[in-house]
Scaffold this motif. Structure first.
Motif, PDB file in Angstrom:
ATOM      1  N   THR A   1       0.854  -1.182   0.000  1.00  0.00           N
ATOM      2  CA  THR A   1       0.000   0.000   0.000  1.00  0.00           C
ATOM      3  C   THR A   1       0.891   1.233   0.000  1.00  0.00           C
ATOM      4  O   THR A   1       1.639   1.471   0.942  1.00  0.00           O
ATOM      5  CB  THR A   1      -0.924   0.018   1.239  1.00  0.00           C
ATOM      6  OG1 THR A   1      -1.683  -1.187   1.248  1.00  0.00           O
ATOM      7  CG2 THR A   1      -1.855   1.219   1.191  1.00  0.00           C
TER       8      THR A   1
ATOM      9  N   LYS B   1       0.177   7.953   0.977  1.00  0.00           N
ATOM     10  CA  LYS B   1      -0.578   9.003   0.279  1.00  0.00           C
ATOM     11  C   LYS B   1       0.322  10.105  -0.281  1.00  0.00           C
ATOM     12  O   LYS B   1      -0.077  10.842  -1.159  1.00  0.00           O
ATOM     13  CB  LYS B   1      -1.623   9.600   1.218  1.00  0.00           C
ATOM     14  CG  LYS B   1      -2.716   8.617   1.582  1.00  0.00           C
ATOM     15  CD  LYS B   1      -3.764   9.271   2.457  1.00  0.00           C
ATOM     16  CE  LYS B   1      -4.689   8.294   3.094  1.00  0.00           C
ATOM     17  NZ  LYS B   1      -5.648   7.641   2.330  1.00  0.00           N
TER      18      LYS B   1
ATOM     19  N   THR C   1       0.660   6.977  -9.974  1.00  0.00           N
ATOM     20  CA  THR C   1       0.737   6.981 -11.448  1.00  0.00           C
ATOM     21  C   THR C   1       2.177   6.950 -11.942  1.00  0.00           C
ATOM     22  O   THR C   1       2.417   6.747 -13.132  1.00  0.00           O
ATOM     23  CB  THR C   1       0.025   8.200 -12.054  1.00  0.00           C
ATOM     24  OG1 THR C   1       0.715   9.396 -11.657  1.00  0.00           O
ATOM     25  CG2 THR C   1      -1.428   8.265 -11.602  1.00  0.00           C
TER      26      THR C   1
ATOM     27  N   GLN D   1       0.188  -4.289 -11.232  1.00  0.00           N
ATOM     28  CA  GLN D   1      -0.907  -3.332 -11.389  1.00  0.00           C
ATOM     29  C   GLN D   1      -1.043  -2.513 -10.123  1.00  0.00           C
ATOM     30  O   GLN D   1      -0.726  -2.979  -9.027  1.00  0.00           O
ATOM     31  CB  GLN D   1      -2.208  -4.034 -11.763  1.00  0.00           C
ATOM     32  CG  GLN D   1      -2.744  -5.005 -10.749  1.00  0.00           C
ATOM     33  CD  GLN D   1      -4.057  -5.600 -11.204  1.00  0.00           C
ATOM     34  OE1 GLN D   1      -4.959  -4.894 -11.645  1.00  0.00           O
ATOM     35  NE2 GLN D   1      -4.168  -6.920 -11.114  1.00  0.00           N
TER      36      GLN D   1
ATOM     37  N   LYS E   1      -3.784  -0.917  -7.928  1.00  0.00           N
ATOM     38  CA  LYS E   1      -5.218  -1.037  -7.702  1.00  0.00           C
ATOM     39  C   LYS E   1      -5.744   0.207  -6.992  1.00  0.00           C
ATOM     40  O   LYS E   1      -4.981   1.126  -6.674  1.00  0.00           O
ATOM     41  CB  LYS E   1      -5.500  -2.294  -6.882  1.00  0.00           C
ATOM     42  CG  LYS E   1      -5.106  -3.567  -7.603  1.00  0.00           C
ATOM     43  CD  LYS E   1      -5.454  -4.766  -6.768  1.00  0.00           C
ATOM     44  CE  LYS E   1      -5.403  -5.996  -7.642  1.00  0.00           C
ATOM     45  NZ  LYS E   1      -6.184  -7.079  -7.121  1.00  0.00           N
ATOM     46  N   LYS E   2      -7.024   0.202  -6.711  1.00  0.00           N
ATOM     47  CA  LYS E   2      -7.649   1.311  -5.989  1.00  0.00           C
ATOM     48  C   LYS E   2      -6.944   1.539  -4.665  1.00  0.00           C
ATOM     49  O   LYS E   2      -6.376   0.628  -4.091  1.00  0.00           O
ATOM     50  CB  LYS E   2      -9.123   1.010  -5.726  1.00  0.00           C
ATOM     51  CG  LYS E   2      -9.975   1.000  -6.977  1.00  0.00           C
ATOM     52  CD  LYS E   2     -11.409   0.714  -6.620  1.00  0.00           C
ATOM     53  CE  LYS E   2     -12.245   0.632  -7.884  1.00  0.00           C
ATOM     54  NZ  LYS E   2     -13.637   0.339  -7.573  1.00  0.00           N
ATOM     55  N   MET E   3      -7.002   2.746  -4.189  1.00  0.00           N
ATOM     56  CA  MET E   3      -6.407   3.143  -2.908  1.00  0.00           C
ATOM     57  C   MET E   3      -4.889   3.032  -2.915  1.00  0.00           C
ATOM     58  O   MET E   3      -4.269   2.926  -1.872  1.00  0.00           O
ATOM     59  CB  MET E   3      -6.993   2.321  -1.745  1.00  0.00           C
ATOM     60  CG  MET E   3      -8.503   2.305  -1.667  1.00  0.00           C
ATOM     61  SD  MET E   3      -9.210   3.926  -1.361  1.00  0.00           S
ATOM     62  CE  MET E   3      -8.716   4.193   0.315  1.00  0.00           C
ATOM     63  N   GLY E   4      -4.259   3.031  -4.091  1.00  0.00           N
ATOM     64  CA  GLY E   4      -2.807   3.011  -4.173  1.00  0.00           C
ATOM     65  C   GLY E   4      -2.167   1.705  -3.752  1.00  0.00           C
ATOM     66  O   GLY E   4      -1.040   1.691  -3.262  1.00  0.00           O
TER      67      GLY E   4
END
Length: 186
Positions: free
Chosen positions: A102, A105, A110, A124, A126-129
């Motif tokens: 994870t 923040k 990207t 990949q 995914k959502k939430m980094g």
């Protein structure tokens, strides 16, 4: 010179290095790998540098960060390069390894790119980094059967979000060997 490669052809080379007996804890080291090729259109991607320091323990499943290309005192430019190492210390071959990390923040998901890996992978974000790296059919032998081949790693770079104030990142990755409970890195 090891070999000649064609356009868009790739090869994996494994190099095993040992720590000199005179090495001192806390000493810095750099490993530099250069690739030379004729008629290369992009000379900027022909070198990999890994900077680190000698530590007192060895955990085969760990996460390290190289901050050499990051300058927090100016504009937070550059990138952080993370290396996640793993080893199959169990009693049988591992078929799949999944690494979940994870991202903090303060890092821009990207900008994640894999710099190098020991085995073929799929990545990949995914959502939430959440960064997922899958080594499918890795067939990693256990350390008692083939110690040198029981190791693997992935190295990726990521850029901090520009404009963030100086910060500390505390993070660890989860390494799943097949369907077992994850091993948490340092």
């Amino acid at each position: 010179i090891w070999d000649t490669l064609g356009i868009k052809e790739s090869k994996i080379f494994t190099i095993t290095l040992g720590t000199p007996s005179a090495a001192k804890v806390g000493s810095s080291f750099s490993l530099v790998a250069d690739v030379y090729c004729q008629n290369d259109a992009d000379l900027l991607n022909n070198q990999a540098i890994w900077n680190d320091e000698i530590v007192t323990y060895y955990d085969p499943n760990g996460k390290l960060v190289d901050k050499t290309n990051y300058n927090p005192s100016t504009d937070h430019s550059g990138q952080l390069i993370y290396t996640i190492r793993f080893q199959n210390t169990e009693t049988d071959t591992v078929f799949d390894i999944t690494i979940l990390d994870t991202l903090a923040k303060k890092l821009d998901p990207t900008t994640v790119r894999v710099v190098h890996a020991s085995h073929p992978f799929v990545m990949q974000v995914k959502k939430m980094g959440i960064l997922e790296i899958l080594f499918k059919n890795i067939l990693l032998p256990d350390s008692s059967t083939n110690e040198p081949a029981s190791h693997g790693f992935v190295q990726f770079s990521v850029k901090p979000i520009v404009g963030s104030k100086p910060f500390v990142l505390v993070n660890r990755a989860s390494i799943y060997f097949d369907n077992n409970t994850p091993v948490l890195t340092n």
